[in-house]
Design an enzyme around this catalytic site. Structure first.
Site, PDB file in Angstrom:
ATOM      1  N   VAL A  46     -70.289  36.669 -36.425  1.00 62.74           N
ATOM      2  CA  VAL A  46     -71.387  35.959 -37.086  1.00 62.74           C
ATOM      3  C   VAL A  46     -71.934  34.864 -36.180  1.00 62.74           C
ATOM      4  O   VAL A  46     -73.141  34.696 -36.056  1.00 62.74           O
ATOM      5  CB  VAL A  46     -70.940  35.384 -38.440  1.00 62.74           C
ATOM      6  CG1 VAL A  46     -72.060  34.551 -39.064  1.00 62.74           C
ATOM      7  CG2 VAL A  46     -70.560  36.515 -39.370  1.00 62.74           C
ATOM      8  N   CYS A  47     -71.013  34.125 -35.511  1.00 57.39           N
ATOM      9  CA  CYS A  47     -71.468  33.074 -34.607  1.00 57.39           C
ATOM     10  C   CYS A  47     -72.346  33.662 -33.533  1.00 57.39           C
ATOM     11  O   CYS A  47     -73.368  33.099 -33.172  1.00 57.39           O
ATOM     12  CB  CYS A  47     -70.298  32.406 -33.907  1.00 57.39           C
ATOM     13  SG  CYS A  47     -69.111  31.760 -35.021  1.00 57.39           S
ATOM     14  N   GLY A  48     -71.909  34.791 -32.978  1.00 56.41           N
ATOM     15  CA  GLY A  48     -72.680  35.414 -31.921  1.00 56.41           C
ATOM     16  C   GLY A  48     -74.088  35.694 -32.396  1.00 56.41           C
ATOM     17  O   GLY A  48     -75.064  35.395 -31.715  1.00 56.41           O
TER      18      GLY A  48
END
Lengths: 159, 192
Positions: A46-48
């Site tokens: 998700v961060c990516g």
């Protein structure tokens, strides 16, 4: 859970190691809006997505003269590998030692996880929090809230 | 999270504007998740038939997908030169061959869609349709698109798991039910 700094609060200053340089002081950006994007960790999917999205939206942020800073508790070498891999064109700051101190100062440290929450702050040119938002860790909050907050800072430049 | 730019005649749409459900995808031709979503969308279209309109807008994440912008431009060029049917042939050809998106491949897909590959690649090189692609992207960001693919059902972001065909189909059916309560068929027939 702690409470994120609300609109109207003075943004605590900090100096952290950054990708693309030695260290970055928040106060050095006074005079410009600043977007602080706290996220739990490099490399999680998700961060990516979130950082890849912000990377792609950078021109819209820059149209407001806003600086974008990504912040997590990852160390600077981890950040560097992540930023290289995702070709990020904005600094990632290592809130690593003492761990999470900046996230705590902004009220977005998750003690149970040992990471910051997924939290967004938009600061005005005077270093005052004008908008903040905490997203569930698994949900990429997108960029629309940031852009809306920047529009409100500077109504003249609304696209 | 709601769609800020309504669907218009300028959008690429498969199906009737009178369909009770409009499924809109913000997608990236080089994104592997969009590639996986393509057959899911096709399955929904097959299942719902006339009750579903599908709209595709560009959301190329060019920093991580360096060929996505050319692919999007090539599809827009085919649309501008040969119309919507040709656009959709190009769209399906790209997703069918997603791992080969160099310009020469795009030229082959354009030819298979009925376009002159030289003209299409000329448009790509000239950036003739970059503005359209960027406008799609900017509108998506403002609507809360947070990655690819992002779907909207009748203008509301679908935050469920699109990989789950049955769950996705159930959400489409719910949207169809809600919409049919608001749009009388006789009214719908008068719309463009």
């Amino acid at each position: 859970m702690p409470t994120p700094l609300p609109p109207g609060a003075a943004a605590p200053d900090f100096t952290l190691p950054a990708t693309g340089g030695d260290a970055l002081a928040l106060s050095s950006l006074r005079g410009r809006p600043v977007i602080l994007a706290f996220y739990p960790a490099d490399w999680s999917p998700v961060c990516g997505d979130q950082m890849a999205l912000y990377n792609q939206v950078l021109p819209a942020f820059r149209a407001h003269d806003a600086a974008l800073l990504g912040v997590s508790v990852d160390g600077v070498w981890c950040h560097r590998a992540f930023a290289d891999d995702r070709r990020l064109h904005f600094p990632l700051l290592a809130d690593f030692e003492p761990k999470g101190a900046v996230a705590r100062a902004y009220g977005v440290y998750d003690d149970a996880e040992g990471t910051s929450e997924r939290a967004l702050f938009v600061l005005d040119a005077a270093g005052v929090v004008r908008w903040s938002f905490v997203s569930p860790a698994a949900v990429n909050p997108g960029a629309d809230g940031i852009l809306d907050a920047l529009d409100r800072l500077d109504p003249k430049s609304t696209p | 999270m709601s769609l800020r730019l309504p669907v218009t005649a300028a959008d690429h749409a498969l199906g009737s504007a009178d369909a009770p459900v409009t499924l809109l995808e913000y997608g990236d031709y080089q994104c592997p998740f969009c590639g996986r979503a393509h057959p899911i969308v096709e399955a929904l279209r097959a299942r719902f038939g006339d009750r579903l309109r599908f709209v595709f807008r560009n959301f190329p994440l060019t920093e991580i997908h360096p060929q996505a912008l050319h692919a999007a431009q090539a599809a827009e060029s085919v649309a501008a030169r040969h119309g919507e049917d040709a656009f959709w042939r190009m769209h399906h050809a790209i997703f069918a061959h997603q791992k080969a998106l160099l310009d020469r491949h795009l030229g082959e897909y354009a030819a298979s869609a009925g376009a002159d590959p030289g003209a299409v690649l000329g448009d790509v090189a000239a950036g003739a349709h970059v503005a359209r692609v960027e406008a799609d992207f900017a509108g998506g960001v403002r609507s809360g698109v947070n990655g690819t693919p992002t779907f909207f059902l009748n203008g509301e972001r679908f935050d469920g798991d699109w990989r789950d065909l049955e769950g996705f189909a159930a959400a489409v059916a719910r949207a169809a039910g809600e919409a049919s309560g608001h749009v009388h068929p006789a009214q719908a027939a008068h719309r463009e």
